[in-house]
Each structure stands twice: as structure tokens, then as C-alpha cells.
Design a protein around this motif. Structure first.
Motif, PDB file in Angstrom:
ATOM      1  N   PRO A 101       3.437  11.995   2.183  1.00 24.13           N
ATOM      2  CA  PRO A 101       2.957  12.304   3.498  1.00 24.13           C
ATOM      3  C   PRO A 101       2.541  11.255   4.067  1.00 24.13           C
ATOM      4  O   PRO A 101       2.005  10.766   5.645  1.00 24.13           O
ATOM      5  N   GLU A 102       1.763  10.471   3.479  1.00 23.68           N
ATOM      6  CA  GLU A 102       1.741   9.388   4.323  1.00 23.68           C
ATOM      7  C   GLU A 102       2.366   7.827   4.250  1.00 23.68           C
ATOM      8  O   GLU A 102       2.272   7.512   5.292  1.00 23.68           O
ATOM      9  N   VAL A 103       3.485   7.962   3.642  1.00 22.22           N
ATOM     10  CA  VAL A 103       4.348   6.809   4.090  1.00 22.22           C
ATOM     11  C   VAL A 103       4.754   7.421   5.043  1.00 22.22           C
ATOM     12  O   VAL A 103       4.959   6.613   6.153  1.00 22.22           O
ATOM     13  N   GLU A 104       5.132   8.985   5.296  1.00 22.50           N
ATOM     14  CA  GLU A 104       5.547   9.457   6.841  1.00 22.50           C
ATOM     15  C   GLU A 104       4.666   9.395   8.103  1.00 22.50           C
ATOM     16  O   GLU A 104       5.191   8.716   9.192  1.00 22.50           O
ATOM     17  N   SER A 105       3.632   9.257   7.969  1.00 26.84           N
ATOM     18  CA  SER A 105       2.110   8.512   8.727  1.00 26.84           C
ATOM     19  C   SER A 105       2.458   7.280   8.848  1.00 26.84           C
ATOM     20  O   SER A 105       2.541   6.985  10.280  1.00 26.84           O
ATOM     21  N   TRP A 106       2.293   6.396   8.101  1.00 30.33           N
ATOM     22  CA  TRP A 106       2.834   5.037   8.009  1.00 30.33           C
ATOM     23  C   TRP A 106       4.123   4.895   9.011  1.00 30.33           C
ATOM     24  O   TRP A 106       4.193   3.906  10.641  1.00 30.33           O
ATOM     25  N   LEU A 107       5.123   5.306   8.707  1.00 32.10           N
ATOM     26  CA  LEU A 107       6.544   5.435   9.446  1.00 32.10           C
ATOM     27  C   LEU A 107       6.761   5.299  10.596  1.00 32.10           C
ATOM     28  O   LEU A 107       7.281   4.981  11.727  1.00 32.10           O
ATOM     29  N   PHE A 112       1.229  -1.406  -0.157  1.00 31.21           N
ATOM     30  CA  PHE A 112       0.437  -0.335  -0.477  1.00 31.21           C
ATOM     31  C   PHE A 112       0.822   1.351   0.112  1.00 31.21           C
ATOM     32  O   PHE A 112       0.061   2.443  -0.398  1.00 31.21           O
ATOM     33  N   MET A 113       1.948   0.909   0.942  1.00 30.50           N
ATOM     34  CA  MET A 113       2.563   2.261   0.640  1.00 30.50           C
ATOM     35  C   MET A 113       3.537   2.493  -0.624  1.00 30.50           C
ATOM     36  O   MET A 113       4.378   3.517  -0.768  1.00 30.50           O
ATOM     37  N   ALA A 114       3.788   1.706  -1.207  1.00 32.16           N
ATOM     38  CA  ALA A 114       5.047   1.919  -2.343  1.00 32.16           C
ATOM     39  C   ALA A 114       4.536   2.493  -3.098  1.00 32.16           C
ATOM     40  O   ALA A 114       5.532   3.550  -4.040  1.00 32.16           O
TER      41      ALA A 114
END
Length: 284
Positions: free
Chosen positions: A151-157, A144-146
Motif C-alpha cells: 500500500p505504501e508503494v502504491e501511494s508513492w506511485l 525507502f520503498m524497496a
């Protein structure tokens, strides 16, 4: 950020409980215990859900189950997401081909939700149920993150339970984008090994995995053997965003690298067919 609405959150927990236990009904005490609600709170919410037709109550056993109003809601949702309907039609044959558990899952801002399950279940796999949720935290959710915005990747991390190696994360995400699928080694259940433990308490069972335990497989060596945990490929919508993922799991231990790639390519081929059938667009 919007202020939380406790009653709404509890109502959704109740519906999720019943969706993930298809064909089962629960008493008010069971529902309160499984959703972490008081009896009084559960009673008030159940009354509203029953009155609206989202739940039904058995007159003799006094147990609650899903109501007819959810049928129309589900049908309307499928009309808006034809890729999910198409994926549901393809995952059964894929599960039979791979002798694995196959699930169609959707990503929310903080969770991964199983929306359709194919196959009879592998004795090596965790098993899936429609409506089950797992946290969208690293390393889970690579597929999903690829292709997600930064910003979504940063929230995920930021939701990772511990600090992660950014270089390792970027390598993993780049590998998923390059080959069109994500691979993960079989992690260990936090409450004990094996499928049986999960069957005894599915509501509290969780995976434990991290980048530090080499969960992801950015490179597959044809000469090595792997305990493959999952192979997952994205289905894209008309805007080139990941709408859902098709994930296969429950493989026998010690797969050769060539077999791992074969499995992954089969999952990717299935997701590609679904994307095309639903008139999705592959990102450039």
C-alpha cells in the motif's frame, strides 16, 4: 483521512524553516514570505511558539530563532532513535573517504527529511541542510520503498507527476533489494544548473528526475562512465523496516562503473554498521 489543521501546518513550516537555516534568525516579514503566510497569521503563530519556548525573539533586532524547548524534544527523539545518533557519528568519516556530501534522511508518508549532514560539502553536489525536505515522489525514495508494504508503494506511485512504467519501477525496486543500495544519475535542477543556483534560493530549489530519464541504475556496466547523482543505503530498525537512509552525493562527473560500485558498497557498509550498532534487524 484526518482534517488538515492550517495553524498547526504553518507552525511546523516555521520550525522547519529555522531548523534548515541553522544559526540564522528571521524577522516576522521574512518568515511570512518564506512560509507563504499572511503577517497576521504569522504573528499569531509566532506568539504561541515563543510563549511555549519553541522559539525565541531577539529584543532589539526583533528576529526569531529556535528556542530551548526544542532541545529537549530533540534529545528525547534521539533516545528513541539510536540509529540516527549512530549514523551521525559515522557519516563524517564516510564523507571524507568519498569526498562527497553525505546525509542521513528519514522518510515521512509524503516527504524525505534530512536529519543529519556530514562533510564540508562537495563542489559538485547540491549540498544538504538539516531539516530540508523534498517530496517523496518517484523516482526519489527508492531506498525507502524497496522494503515498504505494497500500500505504501502504491501511494508513492500515485504521487508521480506522470504515469510510470510499472515494469521499470519493479526492476528498480528489485535491484535495490538485491544489492542493498540505490543508485541514481545526477539530475538537473529545475531552476538552473550548479550548486550556486541552489545557494541563491534554497527554499524553492527542486530536483527534476524521472524513470524516463534513466535516473535509476538497476545495472552498472564496469566499462561505462556515469555522472553519479547519489548512492543510498538503508538503516533498518528492530522490526526490519527502513528507519533512515544514508546517502552520498556530489561526485565528480564521469565515474567509471567500478568506482560507482565501490562508492555504493562503502555507503552500504556504513549503513550496515549503523544497523548493527542500533540493534536493527536485516529483512529476510
Amino acid at each position: 483521512m484526518a482534517r488538515p489543521a492550517p495553524a498547526a501546518a504553518k507552525a511546523l513550516k516555521i520550525i522547519d524553516l529555522l531548523v534548515s537555516h541553522r544559526g540564522e534568525q528571521f524577522t516576522i516579514s521574512d518568515i511570512a514570505r518564506r512560509t507563504g503566510s499572511s503577517l497576521g497569521s504569522a504573528h499569531a503563530i509566532l506568539a504561541v511558539l515563543e510563549e511555549s519556548g519553541y522559539l525565541t525573539r531577539h529584543p532589539a533586532r526583533r528576529t526569531y530563532g529556535l528556542g530551548p524547548a526544542l532541545v529537549s524534544a530533540g534529545m528525547a527523539a534521539l533516545e528513541q532513535h539510536p540509529a540516527i545518533r549512530a549514523a551521525t557519528e559515522h557519516i563524517g568519516p564516510l564523507a571524507a573517504e568519498l569526498e562527497a556530501d553525505v546525509v542521513v534522511s528519514a522518510g515521512t508518508p509524503t516527504e524525505i527529511v534530512s536529519v543529519a549532514v556530514g562533510g564540508t560539502g562537495s563542489r559538485y553536489g547540491p549540498g544538504f541542510r538539516e531539516g530540508e525536505r523534498v517530496p517523496l515522489v518517484p523516482p526519489l525514495g527508492l531506498v525507502f520503498m524497496a522494503w515498504a508494504p505494497a500500500p505504501e508503494v502504491e501511494s508513492w506511485l500515485a504521487r508521480a507527476p506522470e504515469a510510470v512504467d510499472r515494469d521499470r519501477v519493479e526492476l528498480a525496486l528489485s535491484a535495490v533489494r538485491g544489492r542493498g543500495y540505490a543508485l541514481g544519475l545526477a539530475p538537473s535542477p529545475s531552476d538552473g544548473p550548479g550548486r550556486g543556483d541552489r545557494e541563491r534560493d534554497r527554499d524553492t530549489w527542486t530536483w527534476t528526475a524521472s524513470f524516463d530519464t534513466d535516473y535509476d541504475l538497476p545495472v552498472v556496466d564496469a566499462e561505462r562512465e556515469y555522472d553519479l547523482g547519489m548512492a543510498s543505503a538503508p538503516v533498518f530498525d528492530a522490526d526490519g523496516r527502513v528507519l533512515v537512509a544514508i546517502t552520498a552525493s556530489g561526485f565528480s562527473p564521469g565515474l567509471g562503473g567500478t568506482e560507482v560500485v565501490r562508492v555504493a558498497e562503502a555507503v552500504k557498509a556504513c549503513a550496515t554498521v549503523v544497523t548493527k550498532q542500533a540493534r536493527g534487524r536485516f529483512p529476510g
